[in-house]
Design a protein around this motif. Structure first.
Motif, PDB file in Angstrom:
ATOM      1  N   LYS A 142       0.871  -1.163   0.000  1.00  0.00           N
ATOM      2  CA  LYS A 142       0.000   0.000   0.000  1.00  0.00           C
ATOM      3  C   LYS A 142       0.910   1.216   0.000  1.00  0.00           C
ATOM      4  CE  LYS A 142      -1.823   1.301   3.823  1.00  0.00           C
ATOM      5  NZ  LYS A 142      -2.613   1.814   4.955  1.00  0.00           N
ATOM      6  N   ILE A 145       1.721   7.363   2.795  1.00  0.00           N
ATOM      7  CA  ILE A 145       1.598   8.817   2.623  1.00  0.00           C
ATOM      8  C   ILE A 145       2.955   9.445   2.909  1.00  0.00           C
ATOM      9  CG2 ILE A 145       0.430  10.858   3.471  1.00  0.00           C
ATOM     10  CD1 ILE A 145      -1.921   9.300   4.075  1.00  0.00           C
ATOM     11  N   GLN A 146       3.314  10.401   2.107  1.00  0.00           N
ATOM     12  CA  GLN A 146       4.611  11.052   2.313  1.00  0.00           C
ATOM     13  C   GLN A 146       4.625  11.805   3.621  1.00  0.00           C
ATOM     14  OE1 GLN A 146       5.409  13.438  -1.182  1.00  0.00           O
ATOM     15  NE2 GLN A 146       7.486  12.637  -1.106  1.00  0.00           N
ATOM     16  N   ALA A 147       5.800  11.846   4.219  1.00  0.00           N
ATOM     17  CA  ALA A 147       5.919  12.525   5.513  1.00  0.00           C
ATOM     18  C   ALA A 147       5.603  14.002   5.353  1.00  0.00           C
ATOM     19  CB  ALA A 147       7.340  12.358   6.039  1.00  0.00           C
ATOM     20  N   GLY A 148       4.724  14.481   6.170  1.00  0.00           N
ATOM     21  CA  GLY A 148       4.478  15.921   6.174  1.00  0.00           C
ATOM     22  C   GLY A 148       3.284  16.380   5.375  1.00  0.00           C
ATOM     23  N   VAL A 149       2.690  15.490   4.582  1.00  0.00           N
ATOM     24  CA  VAL A 149       1.546  15.930   3.762  1.00  0.00           C
ATOM     25  C   VAL A 149       0.353  16.248   4.646  1.00  0.00           C
ATOM     26  CG1 VAL A 149      -0.171  15.080   2.141  1.00  0.00           C
ATOM     27  CG2 VAL A 149       2.221  14.800   1.644  1.00  0.00           C
ATOM     28  N   ILE A 150       0.022  15.297   5.541  1.00  0.00           N
ATOM     29  CA  ILE A 150      -1.144  15.511   6.400  1.00  0.00           C
ATOM     30  C   ILE A 150      -0.859  16.621   7.402  1.00  0.00           C
ATOM     31  CG2 ILE A 150      -2.624  14.420   8.097  1.00  0.00           C
ATOM     32  CD1 ILE A 150      -2.389  11.884   6.670  1.00  0.00           C
ATOM     33  N   THR A 151       0.380  16.636   7.923  1.00  0.00           N
ATOM     34  CA  THR A 151       0.761  17.686   8.880  1.00  0.00           C
ATOM     35  C   THR A 151       0.525  19.057   8.266  1.00  0.00           C
ATOM     36  OG1 THR A 151       2.524  16.201   9.547  1.00  0.00           O
ATOM     37  CG2 THR A 151       2.610  18.440  10.382  1.00  0.00           C
ATOM     38  N   ILE A 154      -3.219  19.943   7.672  1.00  0.00           N
ATOM     39  CA  ILE A 154      -3.986  20.298   8.876  1.00  0.00           C
ATOM     40  C   ILE A 154      -3.619  21.707   9.339  1.00  0.00           C
ATOM     41  CG2 ILE A 154      -4.326  19.763  11.310  1.00  0.00           C
ATOM     42  CD1 ILE A 154      -4.094  16.880  10.688  1.00  0.00           C
ATOM     43  N   ILE A 155      -2.311  21.989   9.376  1.00  0.00           N
ATOM     44  CA  ILE A 155      -1.877  23.314   9.833  1.00  0.00           C
ATOM     45  C   ILE A 155      -2.416  24.388   8.905  1.00  0.00           C
ATOM     46  CG2 ILE A 155       0.123  24.799  10.180  1.00  0.00           C
ATOM     47  CD1 ILE A 155       1.672  22.421  11.075  1.00  0.00           C
ATOM     48  N   VAL A 158      -6.260  24.958   9.415  1.00  0.00           N
ATOM     49  CA  VAL A 158      -6.646  25.684  10.622  1.00  0.00           C
ATOM     50  C   VAL A 158      -6.252  27.156  10.525  1.00  0.00           C
ATOM     51  CG1 VAL A 158      -6.232  25.876  13.078  1.00  0.00           C
ATOM     52  CG2 VAL A 158      -6.595  23.648  12.082  1.00  0.00           C
ATOM     53  N   LEU A 159      -5.037  27.421  10.046  1.00  0.00           N
ATOM     54  CA  LEU A 159      -4.614  28.819   9.937  1.00  0.00           C
ATOM     55  C   LEU A 159      -5.445  29.566   8.905  1.00  0.00           C
ATOM     56  CD1 LEU A 159      -0.762  28.566  10.289  1.00  0.00           C
ATOM     57  CD2 LEU A 159      -2.414  29.340  11.939  1.00  0.00           C
ATOM     58  N   LEU A 162      -8.650  30.469  10.534  1.00  0.00           N
ATOM     59  CA  LEU A 162      -8.453  31.607  11.432  1.00  0.00           C
ATOM     60  C   LEU A 162      -8.422  32.915  10.654  1.00  0.00           C
ATOM     61  CD1 LEU A 162      -7.715  32.304  14.414  1.00  0.00           C
ATOM     62  CD2 LEU A 162      -5.353  32.339  13.681  1.00  0.00           C
TER      63      LEU A 162
ATOM     64  N   THR B  56       5.750   7.282   8.979  1.00  0.00           N
ATOM     65  CA  THR B  56       5.003   8.356   8.326  1.00  0.00           C
ATOM     66  C   THR B  56       3.521   8.060   8.281  1.00  0.00           C
ATOM     67  OG1 THR B  56       5.388   7.285   6.213  1.00  0.00           O
ATOM     68  CG2 THR B  56       6.945   8.973   6.894  1.00  0.00           C
ATOM     69  N   GLU B  58      -0.607   8.244   9.251  1.00  0.00           N
ATOM     70  CA  GLU B  58      -1.489   9.415   9.286  1.00  0.00           C
ATOM     71  C   GLU B  58      -1.588   9.985  10.691  1.00  0.00           C
ATOM     72  OE1 GLU B  58      -3.296   6.305   8.482  1.00  0.00           O
ATOM     73  OE2 GLU B  58      -2.296   6.346   6.535  1.00  0.00           O
ATOM     74  N   GLN B  61       1.333  12.111  11.959  1.00  0.00           N
ATOM     75  CA  GLN B  61       1.348  13.415  11.305  1.00  0.00           C
ATOM     76  C   GLN B  61       0.286  14.327  11.896  1.00  0.00           C
ATOM     77  OE1 GLN B  61       1.627  13.604   7.077  1.00  0.00           O
ATOM     78  NE2 GLN B  61       2.692  11.657   6.942  1.00  0.00           N
ATOM     79  N   ALA B  62      -0.859  13.742  12.275  1.00  0.00           N
ATOM     80  CA  ALA B  62      -1.890  14.558  12.905  1.00  0.00           C
ATOM     81  C   ALA B  62      -1.388  15.100  14.242  1.00  0.00           C
ATOM     82  CB  ALA B  62      -3.151  13.726  13.117  1.00  0.00           C
ATOM     83  N   GLN B  64       1.736  15.657  15.065  1.00  0.00           N
ATOM     84  CA  GLN B  64       2.707  16.713  14.751  1.00  0.00           C
ATOM     85  C   GLN B  64       2.000  18.025  14.456  1.00  0.00           C
ATOM     86  OE1 GLN B  64       4.698  15.161  11.352  1.00  0.00           O
ATOM     87  NE2 GLN B  64       6.089  13.862  12.506  1.00  0.00           N
ATOM     88  N   ALA B  65       0.962  17.940  13.610  1.00  0.00           N
ATOM     89  CA  ALA B  65       0.259  19.161  13.208  1.00  0.00           C
ATOM     90  C   ALA B  65      -0.382  19.831  14.413  1.00  0.00           C
ATOM     91  CB  ALA B  65      -0.811  18.834  12.167  1.00  0.00           C
ATOM     92  N   LEU B  69       0.361  23.535  15.847  1.00  0.00           N
ATOM     93  CA  LEU B  69      -0.714  24.519  15.919  1.00  0.00           C
ATOM     94  C   LEU B  69      -0.849  25.067  17.335  1.00  0.00           C
ATOM     95  CD1 LEU B  69      -3.462  22.967  13.693  1.00  0.00           C
ATOM     96  CD2 LEU B  69      -2.436  25.203  13.446  1.00  0.00           C
ATOM     97  N   ILE B  72       1.725  27.675  17.791  1.00  0.00           N
ATOM     98  CA  ILE B  72       1.390  28.896  17.046  1.00  0.00           C
ATOM     99  C   ILE B  72       0.342  29.697  17.795  1.00  0.00           C
ATOM    100  CG2 ILE B  72       0.307  29.735  14.951  1.00  0.00           C
ATOM    101  CD1 ILE B  72       1.631  27.519  13.430  1.00  0.00           C
ATOM    102  N   PHE B  73      -0.702  29.011  18.274  1.00  0.00           N
ATOM    103  CA  PHE B  73      -1.775  29.735  18.945  1.00  0.00           C
ATOM    104  C   PHE B  73      -1.312  30.304  20.274  1.00  0.00           C
ATOM    105  CE2 PHE B  73      -5.923  29.479  16.883  1.00  0.00           C
ATOM    106  CZ  PHE B  73      -5.596  28.736  15.758  1.00  0.00           C
ATOM    107  N   PHE B 107      -5.722  22.037  21.606  1.00  0.00           N
ATOM    108  CA  PHE B 107      -4.926  21.346  20.592  1.00  0.00           C
ATOM    109  C   PHE B 107      -3.922  20.393  21.243  1.00  0.00           C
ATOM    110  CE2 PHE B 107      -6.723  22.742  16.942  1.00  0.00           C
ATOM    111  CZ  PHE B 107      -6.549  24.060  16.594  1.00  0.00           C
TER     112      PHE B 107
END
Lengths: 226, 157
Positions: A142, A145-151, A154-155, A158-159, A162, B56, B58, B61-62, B64-65, B69, B72-73, B107
């Motif tokens: 399978k 997912i590449q590292a950092g795509v979902i991160t 999401i960031i 949200v920003l 805002l 890596t 999902e 990564q969530a 981390q995000a 965040l 940042i906030f 968060f």
């Protein structure tokens, strides 16, 4: 001073390499593929010479963890020779265009045992000095997912939300302020008209009373605005 | 008055520092041969450190995000606090600062909860939670209390 400049420029010119005769080969760094699908391993080269008729491409394969590599593809004299005895028999196809300096191969029906390093070596006589380039093949069940795509998404979401809320808030404030301002102006205009009408009232007796009240009203409204 | 102000700012900055350390240092899980998560897995092999990127998936990564965040906030809340300190009318409340700080604490909480629930999928049972994970959980009530104080506080001259 001038001799110094001349000497320095001579030194610089001496260290600048003339067009080197080495051939530079480009492949990918890593290729990810799903088991059962096919993958195209690309190989091209850069050479200062024109593409000769005796250009050759050869691919070798070294499985993960093994020390020896086997040769799986060779193109020479205008003919492509694919693997017919090794692990890739009937699964290898030449899809490159040697005239365009492309020596890519296509691997079909990938298996987990195909994980390994593929090395492409190209020669463009008389340009033959060069370093072969390798590409690693990773076969997955399978695709991860590449590292950092979902991160990042999401960031960013949200920003972005805002920012949107802030923009909408300021927009609403601006719009409401404009509406309130225009309402105030219309009210002020109406009051003025009423005051002047009352002054020109018909009965003089009423006249003495009304201007006072209208003046009082005017003074009150002036105080309010202050 | 000044003492109160200093105390509040110190609490906020302490929570922020804990958030930074928890996010940057990759020590959410620790075993006897190394630490791993949030960003790298480092293990001691033959006397030397060897670090790879963390898995890596999902969920990691969530987490981390969410941690980024929250930082940042919280930084935005600190900045807005100083803005509001000079522009708020007398008797006003630091609503925006408090909101941002409370959102940051939420968060961190969700990040830590997601990590707690999902980490058994990629972390072997023999590993324990590391100090970055504990710092994340400590910074959550600190940020929450700090945010609530901002919401309750009224500006005096």
């Amino acid at each position: 001073m001038l001799t110094l400049v001349a000497l320095a420029s001579l030194l610089v010119l001496a260290t600048v390499p003339e067009p080197s005769q080495a051939i530079v080969i480009y492949t990918g760094w890593e290729r990810h593929a799903l088991v059962g699908t096919e993958v195209r391993l690309s190989c091209s080269f850069f050479s200062w010479r024109w593409t000769s008729e005796d250009v050759t491409f050869s691919w070798t394969y070294r499985p993960d963890g093994a020390r020896d590599s086997i040769s799986i593809f060779h193109y020479t004299g205008g003919m492509a020779y694919v693997d017919n005895k090794g692990p890739f028999r009937d699964r290898l196809e030449f899809v490159g265009d040697p005239g365009r300096r492309d020596g890519s191969i296509l691997l079909k029906n990938l298996e987990f045992s195909d994980n390994g390093t593929f090395t492409c070596d190209a020669k463009n006589p008389p340009d033959i000095v060069g370093r072969p380039s390798s590409v690693r093949l990773l076969v997955f069940e399978k695709v991860p997912i590449q590292a950092g795509v979902i991160t990042g998404s999401i960031i960013g979401a949200v920003l972005g939300l805002l920012l949107l809320i802030v923009v909408i808030y300021y927009l609403m404030r601006f719009l409401v302020a404009r509406r309130v301002f225009s309402l105030n102006v219309s009210k002020h205009g109406k009051k003025k008209k009423e005051g002047s009408q009352q002054r020109q009232g018909p009965a003089p007796a009423v006249d003495t009373a009304k201007p006072k009240t209208s003046e009082k009203k005017k003074q009150e409204s002036r105080k309010d605005r202050k | 008055m000044l003492l109160l102000l200093l105390g509040i700012v110190l609490l906020h900055v302490a929570a922020l520092v804990l958030l930074f350390v928890s996010t940057i240092v990759s020590a959410w899980t620790s075993s006897d041969i190394g630490t791993s998560d949030l960003w790298t897995n480092c293990s001691i092999i033959n006397g030397g450190y060897r670090c790879d990127g963390a898995s890596t998936g999902e969920w990691i990564q969530a987490v981390q995000a969410l941690m980024i965040l929250s930082i940042i906030f919280s930084c935005l809340a600190l900045f807005l606090f100083f803005c509001q300190l000079f522009t708020l009318q007398k008797g006003g409340r630091f609503f925006i600062t408090g909101t941002f700080q409370i959102i940051a604490s939420l968060f961190v909480m969700s990040g830590a909860i997601i990590y707690t629930v999902m980490s058994p999928e990629w972390v072997p049972d023999t590993d324990e939670f590391g100090y970055s994970y504990i710092l994340a959980w400590v910074s959550f009530p600190m940020a929450l209390i700090s945010g609530l104080i901002y919401v309750i506080l009224r500006k005096r001259e």
